[in-house]
Design a protein around this motif. Structure first.
Motif, PDB file in Angstrom:
ATOM      1  N   SER A  83       0.822  -1.195   0.093  1.00  0.00           N
ATOM      2  CA  SER A  83       0.017   0.009   0.011  1.00  0.00           C
ATOM      3  C   SER A  83       0.956   1.146  -0.071  1.00  0.00           C
ATOM      4  CB  SER A  83      -0.900  -0.099   1.271  1.00  0.00           C
ATOM      5  OG  SER A  83       0.001   0.127   2.297  1.00  0.00           O
ATOM      6  N   ARG A  84       0.301   2.415  -0.294  1.00  0.00           N
ATOM      7  CA  ARG A  84       0.893   3.515  -0.441  1.00  0.00           C
ATOM      8  C   ARG A  84       0.899   4.484   0.761  1.00  0.00           C
ATOM      9  NH1 ARG A  84       2.193   4.920  -5.552  1.00  0.00           N
ATOM     10  NH2 ARG A  84       2.517   7.306  -4.776  1.00  0.00           N
ATOM     11  N   CYS A  85       1.970   3.795   1.759  1.00  0.00           N
ATOM     12  CA  CYS A  85       2.262   4.462   3.121  1.00  0.00           C
ATOM     13  C   CYS A  85       3.535   4.017   3.579  1.00  0.00           C
ATOM     14  CB  CYS A  85       1.339   3.887   3.907  1.00  0.00           C
ATOM     15  SG  CYS A  85       1.400   2.045   4.299  1.00  0.00           S
ATOM     16  N   ARG A  86       4.218   4.903   4.425  1.00  0.00           N
ATOM     17  CA  ARG A  86       5.409   4.923   4.693  1.00  0.00           C
ATOM     18  C   ARG A  86       5.801   3.750   5.551  1.00  0.00           C
ATOM     19  NH1 ARG A  86       6.683   9.996   8.865  1.00  0.00           N
ATOM     20  NH2 ARG A  86       5.676  11.128   7.150  1.00  0.00           N
ATOM     21  N   PRO A 131       3.445  10.727  -7.780  1.00  0.00           N
ATOM     22  CA  PRO A 131       2.000  10.928  -7.689  1.00  0.00           C
ATOM     23  C   PRO A 131       1.321   9.934  -8.350  1.00  0.00           C
ATOM     24  CG  PRO A 131       3.390  12.867  -8.292  1.00  0.00           C
ATOM     25  CD  PRO A 131       4.401  11.937  -8.363  1.00  0.00           C
ATOM     26  N   ALA A 132       0.235   9.334  -7.822  1.00  0.00           N
ATOM     27  CA  ALA A 132      -0.572   8.034  -8.546  1.00  0.00           C
ATOM     28  C   ALA A 132      -1.704   8.279  -7.602  1.00  0.00           C
ATOM     29  CB  ALA A 132       0.279   6.908  -8.184  1.00  0.00           C
ATOM     30  N   PRO A 133      -2.843   7.744  -8.237  1.00  0.00           N
ATOM     31  CA  PRO A 133      -4.343   7.624  -7.783  1.00  0.00           C
ATOM     32  C   PRO A 133      -4.005   6.532  -6.304  1.00  0.00           C
ATOM     33  CG  PRO A 133      -4.340   7.169 -10.096  1.00  0.00           C
ATOM     34  CD  PRO A 133      -2.895   7.048  -9.613  1.00  0.00           C
ATOM     35  N   GLY A 134      -4.737   7.141  -5.283  1.00  0.00           N
ATOM     36  CA  GLY A 134      -4.455   6.605  -4.085  1.00  0.00           C
ATOM     37  C   GLY A 134      -4.781   5.170  -3.590  1.00  0.00           C
ATOM     38  N   ASP A 135      -5.677   4.620  -4.910  1.00  0.00           N
ATOM     39  CA  ASP A 135      -5.744   2.943  -4.438  1.00  0.00           C
ATOM     40  C   ASP A 135      -4.790   2.218  -5.378  1.00  0.00           C
ATOM     41  OD1 ASP A 135      -6.538   3.975  -7.107  1.00  0.00           O
ATOM     42  OD2 ASP A 135      -8.615   2.823  -7.070  1.00  0.00           O
ATOM     43  N   ARG A 136      -3.784   2.745  -5.988  1.00  0.00           N
ATOM     44  CA  ARG A 136      -2.983   2.066  -6.897  1.00  0.00           C
ATOM     45  C   ARG A 136      -1.766   1.477  -5.957  1.00  0.00           C
ATOM     46  NH1 ARG A 136      -5.736   0.974 -11.475  1.00  0.00           N
ATOM     47  NH2 ARG A 136      -6.408   3.013 -12.376  1.00  0.00           N
ATOM     48  N   LEU A 137      -1.488   0.334  -5.777  1.00  0.00           N
ATOM     49  CA  LEU A 137      -0.406  -0.303  -4.930  1.00  0.00           C
ATOM     50  C   LEU A 137       0.941  -0.304  -5.736  1.00  0.00           C
ATOM     51  CD1 LEU A 137      -2.433  -3.328  -3.662  1.00  0.00           C
ATOM     52  CD2 LEU A 137      -2.322  -0.908  -2.650  1.00  0.00           C
ATOM     53  N   VAL A 138       1.812  -0.545  -5.018  1.00  0.00           N
ATOM     54  CA  VAL A 138       3.230  -0.509  -5.577  1.00  0.00           C
ATOM     55  C   VAL A 138       3.594  -2.164  -5.578  1.00  0.00           C
ATOM     56  CG1 VAL A 138       5.762  -0.157  -5.126  1.00  0.00           C
ATOM     57  CG2 VAL A 138       4.012   1.711  -4.671  1.00  0.00           C
ATOM     58  N   ALA A 151       2.188   3.224 -10.653  1.00  0.00           N
ATOM     59  CA  ALA A 151       1.323   3.820 -11.791  1.00  0.00           C
ATOM     60  C   ALA A 151       1.427   5.108 -11.890  1.00  0.00           C
ATOM     61  CB  ALA A 151      -0.132   3.385 -11.147  1.00  0.00           C
ATOM     62  N   GLY A 152       2.718   5.800 -11.467  1.00  0.00           N
ATOM     63  CA  GLY A 152       2.872   7.097 -11.813  1.00  0.00           C
ATOM     64  C   GLY A 152       3.792   7.413 -13.206  1.00  0.00           C
ATOM     65  N   ALA A 153       3.384   8.572 -13.602  1.00  0.00           N
ATOM     66  CA  ALA A 153       4.308   8.890 -14.917  1.00  0.00           C
ATOM     67  C   ALA A 153       5.619   9.442 -14.826  1.00  0.00           C
ATOM     68  CB  ALA A 153       3.197   9.845 -15.739  1.00  0.00           C
ATOM     69  N   GLY A 154       6.264   9.273 -15.816  1.00  0.00           N
ATOM     70  CA  GLY A 154       7.824  10.020 -15.955  1.00  0.00           C
ATOM     71  C   GLY A 154       8.448   9.047 -15.581  1.00  0.00           C
ATOM     72  N   ARG A 155      10.014   9.147 -15.710  1.00  0.00           N
ATOM     73  CA  ARG A 155      11.143   8.604 -15.518  1.00  0.00           C
ATOM     74  C   ARG A 155      11.813   8.946 -14.465  1.00  0.00           C
ATOM     75  NH1 ARG A 155      11.492   4.608 -19.790  1.00  0.00           N
ATOM     76  NH2 ARG A 155      13.899   4.545 -19.412  1.00  0.00           N
ATOM     77  N   GLY A 161      -3.428 -16.110  -2.256  1.00  0.00           N
ATOM     78  CA  GLY A 161      -4.060 -16.559  -3.474  1.00  0.00           C
ATOM     79  C   GLY A 161      -3.191 -15.881  -4.722  1.00  0.00           C
ATOM     80  N   ALA A 162      -3.719 -15.814  -5.950  1.00  0.00           N
ATOM     81  CA  ALA A 162      -2.778 -15.414  -6.890  1.00  0.00           C
ATOM     82  C   ALA A 162      -2.747 -13.842  -7.183  1.00  0.00           C
ATOM     83  CB  ALA A 162      -3.512 -15.923  -8.322  1.00  0.00           C
ATOM     84  N   PRO A 163      -1.634 -13.063  -7.179  1.00  0.00           N
ATOM     85  CA  PRO A 163      -1.517 -11.942  -7.651  1.00  0.00           C
ATOM     86  C   PRO A 163      -2.186 -11.215  -8.427  1.00  0.00           C
ATOM     87  CG  PRO A 163       0.571 -12.666  -8.601  1.00  0.00           C
ATOM     88  CD  PRO A 163      -0.413 -14.032  -7.915  1.00  0.00           C
ATOM     89  N   ARG A 164      -2.543 -10.103  -8.489  1.00  0.00           N
ATOM     90  CA  ARG A 164      -3.326  -9.330  -9.537  1.00  0.00           C
ATOM     91  C   ARG A 164      -2.393  -8.057  -9.919  1.00  0.00           C
ATOM     92  NH1 ARG A 164      -8.697  -8.085  -6.375  1.00  0.00           N
ATOM     93  NH2 ARG A 164      -7.265  -8.048  -4.624  1.00  0.00           N
ATOM     94  N   ASP A 165      -3.023  -7.624 -11.103  1.00  0.00           N
ATOM     95  CA  ASP A 165      -2.290  -6.296 -11.584  1.00  0.00           C
ATOM     96  C   ASP A 165      -2.489  -5.088 -10.588  1.00  0.00           C
ATOM     97  OD1 ASP A 165      -1.080  -7.371 -13.752  1.00  0.00           O
ATOM     98  OD2 ASP A 165      -2.449  -6.834 -15.267  1.00  0.00           O
ATOM     99  N   ILE A 166      -1.551  -4.053 -10.770  1.00  0.00           N
ATOM    100  CA  ILE A 166      -1.558  -3.206  -9.702  1.00  0.00           C
ATOM    101  C   ILE A 166      -3.057  -2.240  -9.794  1.00  0.00           C
ATOM    102  CG2 ILE A 166      -0.606  -0.912  -8.968  1.00  0.00           C
ATOM    103  CD1 ILE A 166       1.952  -1.904  -9.523  1.00  0.00           C
ATOM    104  N   GLU A 167      -3.474  -2.342 -11.403  1.00  0.00           N
ATOM    105  CA  GLU A 167      -4.634  -1.142 -11.768  1.00  0.00           C
ATOM    106  C   GLU A 167      -5.664  -2.065 -11.209  1.00  0.00           C
ATOM    107  OE1 GLU A 167      -2.356  -2.445 -13.528  1.00  0.00           O
ATOM    108  OE2 GLU A 167      -1.406  -0.534 -14.566  1.00  0.00           O
TER     109      GLU A 167
END
Length: 222
Positions: free
Chosen positions: A6-9, A51-58, A78-82, A203-209
């Protein structure tokens, strides 16, 4: 191994803990473990800052390519840029993350994600002596757990359920549900060959999206 954060410290120490456990199973040397934990920490930290939508996991992937070869660490967001290596001055308090990755890794890079948005930042470290092949051992059927692999009829099957029942005479037997084929019905003490050092997966993993809600901790698969 694949898992999601999850997107937390607190996800940074969680990622380090999962990597440390896996490297312990692979019998990695102290130097390899220390360097790879630092590299993964920086990659996950950078992914959490994008920056990425809050429900997008890493997403994190840990792969060892053969004994004495390379340890590959991949972090997807799920963020843009390189990301680019910064050259901060001695007075700058931040901006050294990718510089550390560049120093410790044999090589690193950035790939676009083939499915969905975002990117994958990866790093490869030389890892002499690592052995990713799981060992095999015979255990009592009653000790088998979901997520492990068992050898059945000459092939490996993943265990998805285990339940214990009693014979009418009072003895204990175990019913082991498999990912393919009929379930095993064994006496509790009957030996079963399992692969050791495998993470227990729910269980099996799912894509971040496809993740609708962030999770509190890593979702691990091997």
């Amino acid at each position: 191994m694949n898992f999601r954060l999850s997107r937390c410290r607190s996800s940074v120490p969680r990622a380090r803990a999962v990597l440390r456990a896996k490297l312990g199973e692979w019998r990695a040397g102290h130097g390899t473990a220390e360097d790879s934990e630092l590299v993964l920490s920086e990659l996950v930290t950078n992914a959490l800052r994008v920056p990425a939508p809050g429900d997008r996991l890493v997403g994190v992937r840990i792969v060892c390519r053969g004994r004495g070869k390379l340890l590959r660490l991949e972090v997807s967001d799920a963020g843009a840029g390189r990301p680019e290596v910064q050259r901060p001055s001695e007075m700058d308090a931040a901006g050294r993350g990718l510089l550390l990755v560049e120093t410790l890794a044999h090589r690193w890079g950035v790939d676009e994600r083939q499915a969905g948005i975002g990117k994958t930042v990866w790093a490869e470290l030389v890892a002499p002596g690592i052995d990713p092949a799981p060992a095999e051992m015979d255990v009592a059927a009653v000790t088998v757990r979901p997520g492990q692999s068992v050898r059945v009829w000459g092939t490996w099957r993943t265990v998805h359920s285990v339940r214990s029942e009693r014979y009418a005479s009072g003895g204990l037997f175990v019913v082991i549900g498999l990912d393919d084929g009929p379930a095993l019905r064994l006496h509790a003490a009957e030996p079963v060959t399992v692969r050791t050092g495998e993470a227990i997966a729910a269980g099996a993993p799912r894509d971040i999206e496809s993740q609708e809600q962030p999770t509190a901790g890593p979702e691990v698969t091997s």
